[in-house]
Design an enzyme around this catalytic site. Structure first.
Site, PDB file in Angstrom:
ATOM      1  N   LEU A 192       0.664  -1.550  -0.023  1.00  0.00           N
ATOM      2  CA  LEU A 192      -0.167  -0.229   0.446  1.00  0.00           C
ATOM      3  C   LEU A 192       0.188   1.281   0.134  1.00  0.00           C
ATOM      4  CD1 LEU A 192      -2.217  -0.379   2.842  1.00  0.00           C
ATOM      5  CD2 LEU A 192      -2.964   0.347   0.280  1.00  0.00           C
ATOM      6  N   HIS A 193       1.340   2.110  -1.275  1.00  0.00           N
ATOM      7  CA  HIS A 193       2.880   2.328  -0.860  1.00  0.00           C
ATOM      8  C   HIS A 193       2.138   4.006  -0.045  1.00  0.00           C
ATOM      9  CE1 HIS A 193       5.822  -0.291  -3.244  1.00  0.00           C
ATOM     10  NE2 HIS A 193       4.988  -0.315  -3.623  1.00  0.00           N
ATOM     11  N   ASP A 194       1.707   3.905  -1.361  1.00  0.00           N
ATOM     12  CA  ASP A 194       0.854   5.862  -1.755  1.00  0.00           C
ATOM     13  C   ASP A 194      -0.301   6.586  -0.224  1.00  0.00           C
ATOM     14  OD1 ASP A 194       2.082   6.270  -3.564  1.00  0.00           O
ATOM     15  OD2 ASP A 194       1.178   6.144  -5.266  1.00  0.00           O
TER      16      ASP A 194
END
Ligand code: BDR
Ligand code: CA
Length: 305
Positions: A231-233
Site C-alpha cells: 500500500l505504498h501511496d
C-alpha cells in the site's frame, strides 16, 4: 478542524486507494488533485483521478493535468504493473472534465494564495510537477505546511532497479530538486511502504463490500496485489490522520540525478557517523503499524458511496 490537502498523483492502483482513503477521512478537505505522467501517461492519470473522485462523491474537487514527461528524458518512464488503463481494467463511469491550467502553475497559485504553512501537499508519483512548481516560483514548496512524498529507498533495495524506487527513478532530477527545496519534507520510502503489506484476507473482504468504492477497490486489487502487494501511496495520506502509527528518523538525503545504473538512488545520512554533507533535509518515515493502517484504510473506504 479539517486539514487542507492537495494530492499530486499518477493513478495507478495504489494511488487510487490513496485518493479513496483521502476522500473517506473526515479530517481531510481536498483542495485539488494534480496528476503527472508516471504509472501511465498523464492524460490517463488525469482521467483516472477524475473518475475516482467522481466515484467517491468528490466531483467538486478539481483535477489538473501536469507534466507529460520528466526532466532530462524524451518520454515518460511508465510501468505496466497497473494495467494498460492504470486501474487494472475496472469499469468506471466516463470521466468529467479536467480543469484548465497546468498542474505546476496551479500548485504554485494555491500555495501562494493560501496562508503560509496551511496546506499539506501529498506527492505520490514522480515529482516533476512539484519540481516545476519550485522552478517557476521558488520558495513555493516551503510555503506548504508539510510536503509528504512517497518515493525513494534508503536502507533497502529499489523496486524498479536495484538502486532505485519507481517514483524517484522516473524523474531523479525532480526528486533531487524537491529534496533540496527547503520544505518541511516527510519522505515515505520503500523502507516503510514495504511494511504496508495488504493481507490476502483484507483484500478478499472488499469482495463483500456494500458500496461502489469498496467493490471497485476489491476489483482493482485482485490483479495488482499479485504483483505488488504493498500500500505504498496510502501511507502519507494515512500519516495525516494518524501520525502515531508511523516511526520517523531525521536524515540528510541526496538523489543521484545522473542518467545511468544508479539514477534515482537515494544516499541517506542518518547521522550515526557524523559525516553528513548537510543538515537533515527530510524526516524519513521508516516504520508503520500495518495492522492499524489496514483497518484505517478499510474503514475510510467503507464510509464512501
Ligand atoms: C510507487 O510506484 C508506483 O508504481 C506506485 O504508484 C507508487 O507510487 C512505488 O514505488
Ligand atoms: Ca503512485
Amino acid at each position: 478542524m479539517s486539514m487542507h490537502v492537495i494530492i499530486d498523483c499518477d493513478p495507478g492502483i495504489d494511488d487510487a486507494l490513496a485518493l479513496l482513503l483521502a476522500a473517506g477521512l473526515p479530517q481531510i478537505e481536498l483542495l485539488a488533485v494534480t496528476t503527472v505522467a508516471g504509472n501511465r501517461p498523464v492524460e490517463i492519470t488525469a482521467r483516472n483521478a477524475r473518475q475516482l473522485l467522481d466515484l467517491a462523491g468528490r466531483s467538486a474537487v478539481r483535477v489538473y493535468a501536469g507534466a507529460a514527461r520528466p526532466f532530462g528524458y524524451r518520454e515518460a518512464r511508465c510501468n505496466l504493473v497497473h494495467g494498460a488503463d492504470g486501474l487494472g481494467g475496472v469499469a468506471l463511469a466516463p470521466a468529467g472534465p479536467i480543469a484548465p491550467g497546468a498542474a505546476a502553475l496551479r500548485l504554485a497559485q494555491l500555495l501562494h494564495e493560501a496562508p503560509a504553512r496551511s496546506i499539506d501537499l501529498v506527492a505520490i508519483g514522480p515529482l516533476t510537477n512539484l519540481a516545476l512548481c519550485e522552478m517557476l516560483a521558488p520558495g513555493s514548496l516551503a510555503r506548504a505546511r508539510r510536503v509528504l512524498v512517497m518515493g525513494g529507498a534508503l536502507r533497502v533495495p529499489g523496486n524498479i532497479t536495484p538502486a532505485a524506487e519507481f517514483n524517484f527513478h522516473a524523474d531523479p532530477t525532480a526528486a533531487q530538486i524537491v529534496c533540496q527545496a527547503g520544505a518541511e519534507l516527510l519522505l515515505f520510502p520503500l523502507d516503510v511502504t514495504s511494511q504496508a503489506v495488504m493481507a490476502p484476507d483484507w483484500i478478499a473482504a472488499f469482495g463483500g463490500a456494500a458500496n461502489a468504492c469498496g467493490m471497485v477497490a476489491g476489483q482493482m486489487l485482485a490483479a495488482y496485489a499479485l504483483q505488488d502487494p504493498l500500500l505504498h501511496d496510502a501511507c502519507p495520506v494515512a500519516w495525516l490522520a494518524r501520525p502515531g502509527l508511523f516511526r520517523t528518523e531525521d536524515c540528510h538525503v541526496q538523489v543521484d540525478w545522473r542518467d545511468g545504473p544508479s539514477a534515482g538512488h537515494v544516499q541517506a545520512w542518518f547521522g550515526e557517523r557524523g559525516d553528513a554533507p548537510g543538515a537533515p533535509n527530510v524526516r524519513a518515515v521508516t516504520g508503520v503499524d500495518n495492522h492499524a493502517l489496514l483497518d484505517m484504510v478499510a474503514q475510510a473506504i467503507a464510509r464512501l458511496p
